[in-house]
Motif scaffolding. Structure first.
Motif, PDB file in Angstrom:
ATOM      1  N   ASP A  39     -52.274  11.456  12.828  1.00 42.74           N
ATOM      2  CA  ASP A  39     -50.904  11.885  12.381  1.00 42.74           C
ATOM      3  C   ASP A  39     -50.118  12.776  13.203  1.00 42.74           C
ATOM      4  OD1 ASP A  39     -48.901  11.035  10.363  1.00 42.74           O
ATOM      5  OD2 ASP A  39     -48.907  13.264  10.015  1.00 42.74           O
ATOM      6  N   ALA A  40     -50.740  13.851  13.415  1.00 35.65           N
ATOM      7  CA  ALA A  40     -49.941  14.943  14.003  1.00 35.65           C
ATOM      8  C   ALA A  40     -49.865  14.748  15.716  1.00 35.65           C
ATOM      9  CB  ALA A  40     -51.197  16.327  14.183  1.00 35.65           C
ATOM     10  N   LEU A  41     -50.894  13.833  16.185  1.00 34.09           N
ATOM     11  CA  LEU A  41     -50.655  13.409  17.637  1.00 34.09           C
ATOM     12  C   LEU A  41     -49.527  12.520  17.627  1.00 34.09           C
ATOM     13  CD1 LEU A  41     -54.405  12.994  18.710  1.00 34.09           C
ATOM     14  CD2 LEU A  41     -53.015  14.700  19.631  1.00 34.09           C
ATOM     15  N   ASP A  42     -49.511  11.633  16.598  1.00 29.87           N
ATOM     16  CA  ASP A  42     -48.708  10.548  16.899  1.00 29.87           C
ATOM     17  C   ASP A  42     -47.028  11.128  16.660  1.00 29.87           C
ATOM     18  OD1 ASP A  42     -47.283   7.648  16.740  1.00 29.87           O
ATOM     19  OD2 ASP A  42     -46.746   8.339  14.377  1.00 29.87           O
ATOM     20  N   VAL A  43     -46.642  12.144  15.641  1.00 28.89           N
ATOM     21  CA  VAL A  43     -45.634  12.790  15.348  1.00 28.89           C
ATOM     22  C   VAL A  43     -45.398  13.536  16.580  1.00 28.89           C
ATOM     23  CG1 VAL A  43     -44.484  14.391  13.796  1.00 28.89           C
ATOM     24  CG2 VAL A  43     -45.900  12.665  12.858  1.00 28.89           C
ATOM     25  N   GLY A  44     -46.300  14.287  17.117  1.00 32.56           N
ATOM     26  CA  GLY A  44     -46.102  15.251  18.095  1.00 32.56           C
ATOM     27  C   GLY A  44     -45.500  14.518  19.378  1.00 32.56           C
ATOM     28  N   LEU A  45     -45.935  13.282  19.691  1.00 29.52           N
ATOM     29  CA  LEU A  45     -45.538  12.397  20.909  1.00 29.52           C
ATOM     30  C   LEU A  45     -44.059  12.043  20.442  1.00 29.52           C
ATOM     31  CD1 LEU A  45     -46.055  11.405  23.687  1.00 29.52           C
ATOM     32  CD2 LEU A  45     -47.179   9.806  22.866  1.00 29.52           C
ATOM     33  N   ARG A  46     -44.093  11.522  19.322  1.00 30.64           N
ATOM     34  CA  ARG A  46     -42.732  10.751  18.978  1.00 30.64           C
ATOM     35  C   ARG A  46     -41.415  11.910  19.085  1.00 30.64           C
ATOM     36  NH1 ARG A  46     -42.092   8.584  14.328  1.00 30.64           N
ATOM     37  NH2 ARG A  46     -43.783   9.194  13.243  1.00 30.64           N
ATOM     38  N   GLY A  47     -41.895  13.121  18.757  1.00 27.91           N
ATOM     39  CA  GLY A  47     -40.931  13.737  18.708  1.00 27.91           C
ATOM     40  C   GLY A  47     -40.430  14.458  20.043  1.00 27.91           C
ATOM     41  N   LEU A  48     -41.186  14.409  21.171  1.00 28.36           N
ATOM     42  CA  LEU A  48     -40.861  14.906  22.276  1.00 28.36           C
ATOM     43  C   LEU A  48     -40.340  13.432  22.978  1.00 28.36           C
ATOM     44  CD1 LEU A  48     -44.321  16.282  23.925  1.00 28.36           C
ATOM     45  CD2 LEU A  48     -41.972  17.366  23.343  1.00 28.36           C
ATOM     46  N   LEU A  49     -40.500  12.208  22.845  1.00 28.09           N
ATOM     47  CA  LEU A  49     -39.914  11.193  23.436  1.00 28.09           C
ATOM     48  C   LEU A  49     -38.527  10.949  22.875  1.00 28.09           C
ATOM     49  CD1 LEU A  49     -42.917   8.715  23.570  1.00 28.09           C
ATOM     50  CD2 LEU A  49     -41.831   9.877  25.403  1.00 28.09           C
ATOM     51  N   HIS A  50     -38.449  11.263  21.370  1.00 27.68           N
ATOM     52  CA  HIS A  50     -37.112  11.048  21.106  1.00 27.68           C
ATOM     53  C   HIS A  50     -36.215  12.062  21.437  1.00 27.68           C
ATOM     54  CE1 HIS A  50     -33.803   9.783  18.125  1.00 27.68           C
ATOM     55  NE2 HIS A  50     -33.872  10.870  17.722  1.00 27.68           N
ATOM     56  N   ALA A  51     -36.776  13.331  21.527  1.00 25.93           N
ATOM     57  CA  ALA A  51     -35.730  14.224  22.115  1.00 25.93           C
ATOM     58  C   ALA A  51     -35.235  14.122  23.549  1.00 25.93           C
ATOM     59  CB  ALA A  51     -36.499  15.704  21.967  1.00 25.93           C
ATOM     60  N   ARG A  52     -36.223  13.635  24.315  1.00 31.36           N
ATOM     61  CA  ARG A  52     -35.753  13.245  25.655  1.00 31.36           C
ATOM     62  C   ARG A  52     -35.635  11.933  26.102  1.00 31.36           C
ATOM     63  NH1 ARG A  52     -37.364  16.871  29.531  1.00 31.36           N
ATOM     64  NH2 ARG A  52     -38.281  15.470  30.804  1.00 31.36           N
ATOM     65  N   ARG A  53     -35.128  11.227  25.061  1.00 33.62           N
ATOM     66  CA  ARG A  53     -34.706   9.656  25.193  1.00 33.62           C
ATOM     67  C   ARG A  53     -33.748   9.509  26.538  1.00 33.62           C
ATOM     68  NH1 ARG A  53     -32.589  11.606  20.694  1.00 33.62           N
ATOM     69  NH2 ARG A  53     -30.607  11.165  20.285  1.00 33.62           N
ATOM     70  N   ARG A  54     -32.746  10.151  26.616  1.00 30.11           N
ATOM     71  CA  ARG A  54     -32.004  10.307  27.623  1.00 30.11           C
ATOM     72  C   ARG A  54     -32.345  10.472  28.951  1.00 30.11           C
ATOM     73  NH1 ARG A  54     -26.741  13.253  24.704  1.00 30.11           N
ATOM     74  NH2 ARG A  54     -26.336  11.878  23.021  1.00 30.11           N
ATOM     75  N   VAL A  55     -33.520  10.996  29.209  1.00 28.38           N
ATOM     76  CA  VAL A  55     -34.267  11.544  30.536  1.00 28.38           C
ATOM     77  C   VAL A  55     -34.953  10.144  30.943  1.00 28.38           C
ATOM     78  CG1 VAL A  55     -35.950  12.688  31.390  1.00 28.38           C
ATOM     79  CG2 VAL A  55     -34.479  13.899  30.013  1.00 28.38           C
TER      80      VAL A  55
END
Length: 387
Positions: A84-100
Motif C-alpha cells: 500500500d505504501a509503494l502504491d500510494v507513494g508512486l500515485r502521489g508522484l504521478l498525480h503531482a507531475r501529471r502536467r509533465v
C-alpha cells in the motif's frame, strides 16, 4: 517509549524458519504488541484522554521510525502494508507531475505493485545478476514525459544491490523524482540517503508488516481526489497504534546489532552458496558479492520449486520458492525471467535476525546437509533424476 506494566507470556523462539520475508516478530516487538493491545486502545484523532495517550504513543513511534529512514517525523506516514505504501507513494508522484507526463522509469525487477502502477512503462532491462542497466536507465530519465523514476535499493528475491548512488544522482540531474524501494533492505543493509520518496517495510527488521512512506520536504507530491484526513493526508485512517509501537521497538532493538548481524548472516549465506555448489545442476543466482547479507536464491534444474519447498517442510524447514503464486495462477518469477535464469526449481532463503531466531545457524547447517538429498528426491519423483 516506556513499556507498559502488562507482562505477556513468553513465546518460544521459532525453529526451522529460513523465510523471514514476513515475520517472525522480534521477541520484544511481540511483547510490546501484546502489551499495547490492552493498554493503547484509544483513537489517536480523538480529544479524550485515551485518544491523547494513543496520539502520544503514536508520535513517539513515528519519531523512531522516521529516524530509521533518516527523515523528519512530519515526512513519514504509516500504512497497512508495504504494498500500500509503494502504491500510494508512486500515485502521489504521478498525480503531482501529471502536467509533465505520465511515464515512469523503472527496472524490470521491481515489485509487481510498482510495475502495475507504472501503467504502460517499458521496464529497463537487467543483467544476469539482476542489476539494472545503468546507461539505459539514465538515458530513459532524459526522455520526454517522464514523471517519476523507481529503483529498489536491493532485490528482495535474489539479493542483488542496485547502483543507487549513481542513478539517484542521474535522476536529480534530470529533475525527475525518484521513489526508492527499501522494503527488502531496511534494517539489514545500510540505507543511503537517496530518493525523493522512500518506502520501507517494518517486517524487514523484525517488526510487523507495516508500510513506511517518507516524502522528503520539497517533493511535489499529492493524491487525486479530496485530501485524506490521516497520516499527512496520505491514508484513509490512522494506523493501529500497537502495530506502530511494535515496529518502533523492533527497530530500536535491532539497530545496535545490525552490522554484527549482517556479518554473521553473510557468512551463513556463503555456507548455503558453497553447499549448493556441490549439488549437480544447482546454481545460485544473483550477485555473489554486492548483495543483501541475508538473502540467497538457488535454482535446481529438472526439479519443481514447490516440491522442493514441500520436501524441506517435511523436514521442519520453512523456505519459499522463487515462483510467484496466486490462488488461481502459478507463474514464474518475473525477477528471474528478467535476469534470463532458470524460472522453475527455485528455493529462496531469507534469514531472520539472530535475535528473532537464535538457532538460525543450526537451521542453515541442517538445510545445507539436507539439500543434496532433497533435490535428488524431488528429481526422482518427477522422473528427471537421470536426464
Amino acid at each position: 517509549m516506556a513499556h507498559t506494566t502488562v507482562e505477556p507470556s513468553p513465546t518460544p523462539p521459532p525453529e526451522g524458519v529460513l523465510d523471514a520475508s514476513r515475520g517472525p516478530l522480534h521477541p520484544l516487538a511481540a511483547r510490546t504488541l501484546e502489551a499495547a493491545v490492552g493498554a493503547v486502545w484509544g483513537d489517536p484523532a480523538a480529544r479524550h484522554a485515551p485518544g491523547r495517550a494513543a496520539r502520544a504513543h503514536l508520535d513517539t513511534a513515528r519519531a523512531v521510525l522516521a529516524g530509521a529512514l533518516g527523515v523528519a517525523p512530519a515526512e513519514l506516514s504509516l500504512h497497512p502494508s508495504a504494498e500500500d505504501a509503494l502504491d500510494v507513494g508512486l500515485r502521489g508522484l504521478l498525480h503531482a507531475r501529471r502536467r509533465v507526463g505520465e511515464r515512469v522509469v523503472l527496472s524490470a525487477v521491481e515489485r509487481s505493485v510498482l510495475l502495475l502502477g507504472a501503467r504502460d512503462a517499458e521496464p529497463v532491462p537487467v543483467d544476469a545478476s539482476g542489476r539494472v542497466d545503468e546507461d539505459a536507465f539514465a538515458a530513459a530519465l532524459g526522455e520526454p514525459g517522464v514523471a517519476a523514476a523507481v529503483l529498489q535499493s536491493a532485490n528482495g528475491e535474489v539479493g542483488t544491490r542496485q547502483p543507487l548512488a549513481t542513478l539517484d544522482a542521474a535522476a536529480r540531474a534530470a529533475g525527475v523524482p525518484l521513489l526508492l524501494d527499501a522494503t527488502a533492505s531496511l534494517g539489514r543493509d545500510p540505507l543511503p540517503a537517496a530518493g525523493s520518496v522512500v518506502v520501507a517495510d517494518a517486517a524487514s527488521f523484525g517488526g510487523p508488516p507495516l508500510g513506511l512512506l517518507a516524502v522528503r520536504a520539497g517533493t511535489r507530491w499529492s493524491l487525486p481526489g479530496p485530501r485524506r484526513e490521516a497520516e499527512q493526508g496520505r491514508a484513509l485512517a490512522a494506523p493501529w497504534v500497537p502495530l506502530a509501537l511494535a515496529a518502533a521497538e523492533a527497530w530500536r532493538q535491532g539497530e545496535a546489532a545490525a552490522s554484527t548481524d549482517a556479518e554473521e548472516a553473510r557468512a551463513l549465506v556463503q555456507h548455503v552458496r558453497a553447499a549448493a555448489a556441490t549439488v549437480p545442476d544447482v546454481e545460485v543466482v544473483g550477485d555473489p558479492d554486492d548483495r543483501l547479507p541475508h538473502v540467497v536464491t538457488l535454482s535446481a534444474l529438472l526439479a519443481d520449486g514447490e516440491a522442493l519447498v514441500d520436501e524441506l517442510a517435511r523436514h521442519g524447514l520453512a523456505v519459499t520458492s522463487g515462483s510467484a503464486c496466486t490462488a488461481s495462477v502459478l507463474r514464474p518469477s518475473h525477477v528471474l525471467a528478467a535476469m534470463g535464469v532458470l524460472t522453475h526449481g527455485n528455493l529462496r532463503v531469507v534469514l531472520p535476525l539472530a535475535a528473532v531466531s537464535p538457532g538460525r545457524a543450526d537451521d542453515v547447517e541442517r538445510f545445507c546437509a539436507l539439500l543434496p538429498d532433497v533435490v535428488r528426491t524431488v528429481r526422482r519423483r518427477m522422473g528427471t533424476e537421470d536426464l
